[in-house]
Design an enzyme around this catalytic site. Sequence first.
Site, mmCIF file in Angstrom:
data_model
loop_
_atom_site.group_PDB
_atom_site.id
_atom_site.type_symbol
_atom_site.label_atom_id
_atom_site.label_comp_id
_atom_site.label_asym_id
_atom_site.label_seq_id
_atom_site.Cartn_x
_atom_site.Cartn_y
_atom_site.Cartn_z
ATOM 1 C CE LYS A 258 -3.999 -1.775 2.579
ATOM 2 N NZ LYS A 258 -5.021 -1.663 1.534
ATOM 3 N NE ARG A 332 -10.714 -9.618 -2.671
ATOM 4 C CZ ARG A 332 -11.059 -8.719 -3.583
ATOM 5 N NH1 ARG A 332 -11.310 -9.108 -4.826
ATOM 6 N NH2 ARG A 332 -11.149 -7.439 -3.280
HETATM 7 N N1 BES Z 1 -8.293 -3.848 3.927
HETATM 8 C C1 BES Z 1 -8.420 -3.394 2.607
HETATM 9 C C2 BES Z 1 -9.739 -2.649 2.341
HETATM 10 C C3 BES Z 1 -9.942 -1.344 3.055
HETATM 11 C C4 BES Z 1 -9.655 -0.151 2.451
HETATM 12 C C5 BES Z 1 -10.499 -1.312 4.326
HETATM 13 C C6 BES Z 1 -9.876 1.045 3.087
HETATM 14 C C7 BES Z 1 -10.725 -0.123 4.976
HETATM 15 C C8 BES Z 1 -10.417 1.070 4.344
HETATM 16 C C9 BES Z 1 -8.370 -4.573 1.634
HETATM 17 O O1 BES Z 1 -7.600 -5.647 2.022
HETATM 18 C C10 BES Z 1 -7.760 -4.039 0.374
HETATM 19 O O2 BES Z 1 -6.671 -3.604 0.411
HETATM 20 N N2 BES Z 1 -8.542 -4.081 -0.693
HETATM 21 C C11 BES Z 1 -8.128 -3.578 -1.936
HETATM 22 C C12 BES Z 1 -8.613 -4.530 -2.995
HETATM 23 C C13 BES Z 1 -8.017 -4.305 -4.346
HETATM 24 C C14 BES Z 1 -6.547 -4.650 -4.361
HETATM 25 C C15 BES Z 1 -8.760 -5.161 -5.328
HETATM 26 C C16 BES Z 1 -8.738 -2.184 -2.138
HETATM 27 O O3 BES Z 1 -9.856 -1.963 -1.699
HETATM 28 O O4 BES Z 1 -8.071 -1.338 -2.717
HETATM 29 ZN ZN ZN Z 2 -5.532 -5.473 1.532
#
Ligand code: BES
Ligand code: ZN
Length: 494
Positions: A258, A332
Amino acid sequence: MQIETSPKKRHEIEADVEIVCVVDKNLEHSWIEDKELLESAGFEGGQDETCFLPEKRKLYVGSDSLHHDDIRSAYAAAIRALRKTKAEHVKTGLYLGKCAAQNVKAMAEGMIFGDYEYDAYKSEKAKHPIKKVTISCEDFNGKSLDCEKAKGYVENAVIVARATNYTRSIVNTPPDDMTPEMLALKAVALAEANDLECIVLDEKGLEAENMGAFLAVSRASDHPPRLVHLAYKPQNAKFKIALVGKGLTYDSGGLSLKPAEYMVTMKSDKSGACAVLGIMKAVSELKLPIEVHGIIGATENMIGGNAYKPDDILKAKNGKTIEIRNTDAEGRLVLADCLCYAQEKVEPDYLFDFATLTGACVVALGEYTTGVMGHDRTLKHSFSKAATNAGELTATLPFNRYLRKLIKSEIADVCNISSSRYGGAITAALFLDHFIEKEYKHKWLHLDIAGPAYVEKPWGYNPAGASGAGVRMTVKWFEQILKQAEKEAKTSTH
Ligand code: BES
Ligand code: ZN
Ligand code: ZN
């Protein structure tokens, strides 16, 4: 803070301060005895506006209406204001709107929320001067509520609000202190305190269960993963329900790292798991006649030489293969294995999962709303109704056949990300759907709490940080299906 009910009239109760509610900015109501003083203080009675009159020993608070949402918020504001005073014993009356039960509960809940502050890491601790609140069963509108009933409502609300605060505090705990092992220990402590069954699986246990997806996510972390299975099994259970929670004690994104500004707050990626813990706490204390299983997938998503990679293909517990194209879509993967586990071990009547799953859900609905997804319209509708009655916001996001195609993989059974940048909350749910067996399709709900679980600024009666999203609405839904079942039993005997 203890909350009690009393059959005495308001003026008969000895207390340091009385909370008086000003409804709809109307200072003419019979119970408002200090109209001139309030006006000269510039108090207008707007929602959550407070005015403390120490010489009158009264704290006035504004509420836009007698709707439970407004009452909850007003009482939280009243307690927050009184925490700045020396008042130890507070009294108040009842404001009975359309639904007495809901209003009394909202009042008690609001006060417990107003008294909450996460100060575990502050040298100077928060002040909680208020020791006791007495709610008179005399209503300001002259109506009165059976005091035994009021007492029951308050007890119920206190249990649910404290369970919500319990969830909040676990979510707020920093990631190095709330590791997967610590989260499992929290569950063990809850099991001991509330007489729940508890099984904890470590890496070996996950291997024995063929949880290749969950294990891959956890591999690069120095903190080993844990799967927790809690069970509350009352003798008179009318339903059997399995709740699955995403427990990412930290989500760095893994190798698909991230960006710095998106990584902060990712301690909150365990909010689904913490909501499940809070619900287990509440149902066992309320002694609801429902068998409830709480299954938590606790791990970190980190980087390292042994990290799982984009291009890897993993095998989940149900034998399905998953092409990894982004290691940040890790929740997921953990949920996939946990959902398979829940179906195999519990064989539930209903299966719900709670997860801070996608940023896309926050983009779609804003920060305050939970995304509700699933195949069964009636179930989605009944859950949303319970959420509204509990004071939580939800919106349903619909599946469709075109979005389903976007997670197809050329080389595995399914891909862990969508090929499109749009509709990410739904495609994530459709990924989970690959791990729901046919007989559970209509028993399953996916709740994406990525927005409301953790908000960095205070909103309404929620403080900055964790909100405990999921706890109140789920407990309310349990109460709702029990009521429904009771009604059906009655009509069938007539
Ligand atoms: N934990 C995150 C989702 C999230 C984002 C929770 C902001 C709370 C606040 C999840 O694991 C994630 O990173 N999802 C990605 C998915 C993408 C790579 C398809 C996302 O939402 O960007
Ligand atoms: Zn994630
Ligand atoms: Zn995540």
